[in-house]
Write an enzyme that holds these catalytic residues in place. Structure first.
Site, short mmCIF file in Angstrom:
data_model
loop_
_atom_site.label_atom_id
_atom_site.label_comp_id
_atom_site.label_asym_id
_atom_site.label_seq_id
_atom_site.Cartn_x
_atom_site.Cartn_y
_atom_site.Cartn_z
N LYS A 64 7.19 3.39 -4.10
CA LYS A 64 7.89 4.27 -3.17
C LYS A 64 9.19 4.81 -3.77
O LYS A 64 9.69 5.86 -3.36
CB LYS A 64 8.14 3.56 -1.85
CG LYS A 64 6.83 3.36 -1.09
CD LYS A 64 7.02 2.81 0.30
CE LYS A 64 5.71 2.77 1.07
NZ LYS A 64 4.77 1.76 0.56
C1 LIG Z 1 3.36 1.80 0.69
C2 LIG Z 1 2.56 0.99 -0.27
C3 LIG Z 1 1.18 1.21 -0.46
C4 LIG Z 1 0.39 2.23 0.36
O1 LIG Z 1 0.69 3.57 0.01
P1 LIG Z 1 0.28 4.78 0.97
O2 LIG Z 1 0.92 5.98 0.38
O3 LIG Z 1 0.83 4.44 2.33
O4 LIG Z 1 -1.20 4.87 0.99
C5 LIG Z 1 0.51 0.45 -1.41
N1 LIG Z 1 1.16 -0.50 -2.12
C6 LIG Z 1 2.47 -0.73 -1.97
C7 LIG Z 1 3.12 -1.79 -2.77
C8 LIG Z 1 3.22 0.01 -1.05
O5 LIG Z 1 4.53 -0.25 -0.91
#
Ligand SMILES: *Cc1c(COP(=O)(O)O)cnc(C)c1O
Length: 462
Positions: free
Chosen positions: A112
């Protein structure tokens, strides 16, 4: 570039407006009115370029004229200077034709950061230009809160308030939020659960009068700028492995589908992607939709991959919009049926999705097994989210001669519980974060009462 809503009933916006807006007023999600195209030669010319240069080229058409070129270049360079790896998102070969794309070298050790480091800087730029200040409010059960805080800590125009359920997030996750020492960062520990925290954030967006004219901004995964930033690493990793001269495939641990939708956009822009594999944990709405055409809610399950614990995948609406040929009336109808219980996707769009997407769901017991298996076969310690991807890639890949790129969405140290349960002594934090567990914390414990939380925000915002 202009942006339109998937529900077809909201005004079109430019890039600046879409970044400041988030959800469209008709309840839909904004998408670009036209999808920029990269020619074979333009893609080929990206091979070997620094990540920031690829980022600049890939994102430029989405920004349009909304930011001067030199400013945008500087913003992109600042953004990725916060990553601890010189390649920003390095590729690591796991086995024959299977590669891991490490997206976790940013400040909070999860993918993120790739988008939120950029989003904070974009917001700061736009607000400064308008002479405005903004307030960000968000609720977190762990991951997103710290990434949003790190993305905003250096932003002069923003104050950020993140609510987390008191004593219900892991020590590492809490400390990643509460040890950030910046005058515009505020952590609120709510005496309640995650739903209480989220309800208060929602109510604050619905009636913003307590902010006396300040703009309240959401940084959740439907913000277009987050998708845009994520498109870049699909392009960068694919050209590193020979695209556009050869095809590649991706496996993506998925929840809200923001990450995977960015990959889909990269393909629509011209990247030769043969297959996308959607990996889910036991919260498998995406898998059920693709595999069984069962597009319906089920109760939330707490899993070892908590950042993928969701009931509804908000960004899936953007994919449905494309699969239905951008027919917003059909999308509204389908989501109406979904809201009432269970919906089925029509034959033609479903066939189109199935020709590109495969899916696989991985339960907790299997996550632990995969962490052990991947370590034995490759020497890599995978975090539990990435482990779902690893298994899905193994089970679903259509063609062993096409390079498979599995996205590593978090660093294993962030989810040490699962690592220990899989039988390992632990997963050390990277050196740069060695003092995380001893640094002083700052947070305010407040009751789960809207008036108190809003009074706190109103008093602390600058
Ligand atoms: C948010 C997150 C996901 C999922 O990603 P999306 O874009 O919501 O599909 C997967 N792995 C981790 C570690 C995350 O923080």
């Amino acid at each position: 570039m202009r942006y339109i809503s998937t529900r077809g009933d909201a005004p079109a916006l430019n890039f600046e407006e879409v970044v400041l807006t988030g959800l469209a007023p008709d309840g839909g999600l904004y998408v670009p009115e036209t999808i920029p195209q990269f020619s074979h030669d333009e893609l080929a010319a990206m091979a070997g370029l620094p990540y920031t240069e690829i980022a600049f080229r890939v994102m430029k058409p989405f920004v349009g004229g909304a930011i001067a070129e030199d400013d945008f270049r500087r913003i992109v360079e600042d953004t990725y200077a916060t990553f601890k790896h010189d390649a920003v998102v390095p590729l690591k070969q796991l086995s024959h034709n299977h590669h891991l794309l490490e997206l976790f070298h940013g400040p909070t050790l999860a993918f993120k950061d790739v988008a939120l480091q950029l989003l904070g800087r974009l917001l700061d730029h736009f607000l400064a230009r308008r002479g405005e200040r903004g307030v960000i409010m968000g609720a977190t059960s762990g991951d997103t809160g710290s990434a949003a805080i790190e993305g905003c800590r250096a932003c002069d125009q923003l104050d950020i308030f993140i609510l987390h359920p008191h004593e219900r997030v892991s020590a590492v996750q809490r400390r990643q939020m509460t040890t950030v020492d910046a005058p515009n960062v505020h952590n609120i520990a709510i005496q309640g659960d995650f739903d209480d925290a989220q309800a208060m954030v929602k109510a604050s967006f619905a009636d913003q009068s307590f902010l006396q004219g300040r703009r309240l901004i959401a940084v959740n995964s439907i913000n277009w700028a987050r998708i845009m930033a994520q498109i870049v690493y699909y392009v960068a990793s694919a050209v590193a492995l020979g695209a556009p001269h050869r095809e590649v495939a991706f496996t993506v641990p998925s929840a809200n589908f923001g990450n995977l939708f960015a990959g889909y956009m990269a393909r629509r822009m011209g990247l030769p992607v043969k297959q996308f594999v959607i990996a889910t944990n036991a919260n498998d709405i995406l898998h059920r939709t693709i595999a069984d055409n069962d597009f319906s809610r089920r109760a939330l399950q707490a899993t070892l991959a908590p950042s993928m614990d969701i009931v509804v995948s908000s960004n899936f609406e953007r994919l449905l919009f494309e699969a239905y040929g951008r027919d917003s009336v059909a999308v509204r109808d389908l989501l109406g049926r979904f809201a009432e219980g269970r919906a089925a996707i029509d034959d033609a769009p479903l066939a189109q999705l199935r020709s590109l997407f495969s899916s696989y769901s991985v339960d907790d017991e299997t996550i632990l097994e995969v962490i052990r298996e991947a370590h034995a076969h490759t020497g890599e310690l995978l975090d539990p989210h990435t482990a779902t991807g690893y298994r899905a890639a193994m089970r679903c890949r259509a063609d062993a001669t096409t390079p498979m790129i599995t996205l590593a969405t978090a660093h294993p140290a962030k989810f040490e519980d699962a690592i220990v349960r899989a039988g390992f002594p632990g997963a050390p934090l990277p050196e740069a974060m060695a003092d995380l567990m001893s640094a002083p914390e700052r947070f305010e414990v407040l009751p789960a009462e809207l008036a108190e939380v809003q009074a706190y925000v109103a008093a602390k915002r600058r």
